[in-house]
Scaffold this motif. Structure first.
Motif, PDB file in Angstrom:
ATOM      1  N   ASN A 148      11.902   7.362  -2.250  1.00  0.00           N
ATOM      2  CA  ASN A 148      11.181   7.895  -3.405  1.00  0.00           C
ATOM      3  C   ASN A 148      10.045   8.876  -3.094  1.00  0.00           C
ATOM      4  N   THR A 149      10.064   9.457  -1.885  1.00  0.00           N
ATOM      5  CA  THR A 149       8.984  10.390  -1.536  1.00  0.00           C
ATOM      6  C   THR A 149       8.904  11.549  -2.535  1.00  0.00           C
ATOM      7  N   LEU A 150      10.059  12.121  -2.872  1.00  0.00           N
ATOM      8  CA  LEU A 150      10.062  13.317  -3.717  1.00  0.00           C
ATOM      9  C   LEU A 150       9.519  13.038  -5.119  1.00  0.00           C
ATOM     10  N   ILE A 151       9.957  11.925  -5.709  1.00  0.00           N
ATOM     11  CA  ILE A 151       9.493  11.627  -7.075  1.00  0.00           C
ATOM     12  C   ILE A 151       7.992  11.313  -7.072  1.00  0.00           C
ATOM     13  N   ARG A 152       7.517  10.660  -6.008  1.00  0.00           N
ATOM     14  CA  ARG A 152       6.071  10.386  -5.917  1.00  0.00           C
ATOM     15  C   ARG A 152       5.305  11.698  -5.822  1.00  0.00           C
ATOM     16  N   GLN A 153       5.855  12.639  -5.014  1.00  0.00           N
ATOM     17  CA  GLN A 153       5.179  13.935  -4.853  1.00  0.00           C
ATOM     18  C   GLN A 153       5.101  14.690  -6.178  1.00  0.00           C
ATOM     19  N   TYR A 154       6.202  14.711  -6.907  1.00  0.00           N
ATOM     20  CA  TYR A 154       6.250  15.492  -8.149  1.00  0.00           C
ATOM     21  C   TYR A 154       5.512  14.819  -9.295  1.00  0.00           C
ATOM     22  N   LEU A 155       5.712  13.499  -9.432  1.00  0.00           N
ATOM     23  CA  LEU A 155       5.218  12.820 -10.644  1.00  0.00           C
ATOM     24  C   LEU A 155       4.032  11.888 -10.373  1.00  0.00           C
ATOM     25  N   GLY A 156       3.739  11.630  -9.096  1.00  0.00           N
ATOM     26  CA  GLY A 156       2.691  10.651  -8.777  1.00  0.00           C
ATOM     27  C   GLY A 156       3.078   9.278  -9.308  1.00  0.00           C
ATOM     28  N   TRP A 157       4.336   9.008  -9.384  1.00  0.00           N
ATOM     29  CA  TRP A 157       4.848   7.777  -9.991  1.00  0.00           C
ATOM     30  C   TRP A 157       6.225   7.477  -9.388  1.00  0.00           C
ATOM     31  N   GLU A 158       6.602   6.212  -9.375  1.00  0.00           N
ATOM     32  CA  GLU A 158       7.973   5.823  -9.047  1.00  0.00           C
ATOM     33  C   GLU A 158       8.263   4.504  -9.774  1.00  0.00           C
ATOM     34  N   PRO A 159       9.530   4.175  -9.972  1.00  0.00           N
ATOM     35  CA  PRO A 159       9.849   2.908 -10.636  1.00  0.00           C
ATOM     36  C   PRO A 159       9.234   1.739  -9.878  1.00  0.00           C
ATOM     37  N   SER A 160       8.600   0.824 -10.616  1.00  0.00           N
ATOM     38  CA  SER A 160       7.854  -0.222  -9.908  1.00  0.00           C
ATOM     39  C   SER A 160       7.972  -1.601 -10.559  1.00  0.00           C
ATOM     40  N   ILE A 161       8.739  -1.720 -11.630  1.00  0.00           N
ATOM     41  CA  ILE A 161       8.863  -3.038 -12.271  1.00  0.00           C
ATOM     42  C   ILE A 161       9.621  -3.957 -11.319  1.00  0.00           C
ATOM     43  N   PRO A 162       9.021  -5.091 -10.921  1.00  0.00           N
ATOM     44  CA  PRO A 162       9.694  -5.957  -9.940  1.00  0.00           C
ATOM     45  C   PRO A 162      11.039  -6.463 -10.445  1.00  0.00           C
ATOM     46  N   LEU A 163      11.984  -6.572  -9.530  1.00  0.00           N
ATOM     47  CA  LEU A 163      13.335  -7.001  -9.885  1.00  0.00           C
ATOM     48  C   LEU A 163      13.318  -8.329 -10.647  1.00  0.00           C
TER      49      LEU A 163
END
Ligand code: NAD
Length: 334
Positions: free
Chosen positions: A288-303
């Motif tokens: 998820n490096t790219l999405i963090r770079q672009y949006l400062g966010w990544e999916p994070s809801i625990p499974l």
């Protein structure tokens, strides 16, 4: 306020996306091939259309008068479906191609395409400890046969419509999405829903055994639907011009997934491994490096959090349909 079309709105992700866009105050046109009574969700205040979007003329009808297109329509399912319906999966190429042509002709502002982690090169997914697939790992191309190749082709179609015709496109590669209001039986369901269903059924009927596809050591990551919708909306609004991962990086083995569901159900079963069943690649995770770079966010809801909500919904659905079956049986006997 925009006029937005969601293609595949009768399906799992499309139903949730329609709800979110409607709640944001947009005018939403929801389109699907299924009759309305088969849609997972129908929302009031939305214009619903039943159309086969493989047909070019229907795509023009669906897109006309809209500002933005979210294309989630595809003939798809879990591994059990895509390994046995390769031609059907590839025919979804008609949907995205005709939707792009309609979007260009109708002067659409932005076009979103739902791609998949199945575009990734199979040789980079042989290790269950997969460190995560980077966007560049789609090439050299060796996608999942059928479904994955269609997604990869359609990604490129988006790219060339942007380069050659100036149509603004956004492409997200979803990694397994799960949650309420999706398929949990019938052959198109994916692992989280299938395992919830098997454990619930086991608990209801007092079954002692559960059948797992493969040896249970294969790994995946699973993204809860709320993260998926948040990501789709953010990617559509962003300046990201290349296909990007939209997935959780919380990788688990299928055995761990079963552990979690059994824990939620407070019910444990003996595991039988069906080594001949469709099982897909050995290890897959989202990098998820790219999405963090672009949006400062990544999916994070625990499974575990998402699974509990999904389990509860499937449990309610199965309890309700069991009640209906019981009533029907009594009626038939009477
Ligand atoms: P879904 O099957 O629930 O929804 C897809 C919808 O498209 C269905 O309601 C179906 O009836 C509709 N559709 C199929 N053919 C059509 C046609 N010819 N005309 C109009 N509608 C048609 O699937 P989903 O899980 O909601 O997936 C949505 C999109 O995301 C798909 O493109 C899928 O390939 C992609 N995707 C999903 C996942 C996941 O884990 N769910 C993972 C990767 C990619």
């Amino acid at each position: 306020m925009k006029k937005i079309i969601v293609a595949g709105a009768g399906g799992f992700i499309g139903g949730h996306l329609t709800k979110a866009l409607n709640a944001m105050g947009h005018r939403v046109r929801a389109v699907d091939i299924k009759p309305l009574n088969k849609w997972y969700q129908v929302h009031s205040g939305v214009e619903n259309m039943v159309l086969d979007l493989r047909i070019k003329e229907y795509c023009y009808q669906a897109v006309n008068g809209c500002n933005e297109v979210f294309n989630l329509a595809a003939d798809m399912g879990g591994m059990g479906f895509i390994e046995t319906h390769k031609a059907a999966c590839m025919l979804s190429v008609l949907i995205n191609t005709h939707m792009l042509m309609a979007a260009k002709a109708c002067g659409i502002d932005r076009f979103f395409y739902s791609s998949s982690a199945c575009v990734y090169n199979g040789e980079k997914q042989t290790d269950p400890f997969n460190p995560g697939l980077k966007e560049s790992d789609a090439y050299p191309a060796l996608a999942e046969d059928g479904y994955g190749w269609e997604k990869l082709f359609s990604e490129r179609m988006c790219r060339h419509f942007t380069e050659d015709f100036g149509l603004l496109t956004r492409v997200a590669r979803f990694h397994n999405v799960f949650g309420p209001f999706g398929t949990y039986d019938g052959g198109r369901e994916k692992a989280p829903a299938a395992i919830c269903r098997k454990v619930i059924e086991g608990k209801m009927l007092g079954k002692k055994e559960i059948v797992i596809w493969g040896d249970g050591l294969q790994t995946r990551s699973f993204m809860y639907i709320d993260d998926c919708i948040k990501g789709i909306l953010a990617i559509m609004e962003s300046a990201i011009t290349e296909p990007i991962n939209l997935g959780s990086s919380e990788m688990v083995s299928i055995n761990q997934l079963v552990d979690y569901v059994e824990e939620i159900a407070s019910y444990t079963m003996e595991r039988k491994y069906d080594l001949g069943a469709p099982k897909g690649v050995r290890g897959r995770n989202s990098e998820n490096t790219l999405i963090r770079q672009y949006l400062g966010w990544e999916p994070s809801i625990p499974l575990k959090v998402g699974l509990k909500k999904t389990y509860d919904w499937i449990n309610e659905e199965m309890t309700r349909s069991r009640g209906k079956d019981a009533k029907r049986a009594v009626f038939n006997e009477a």
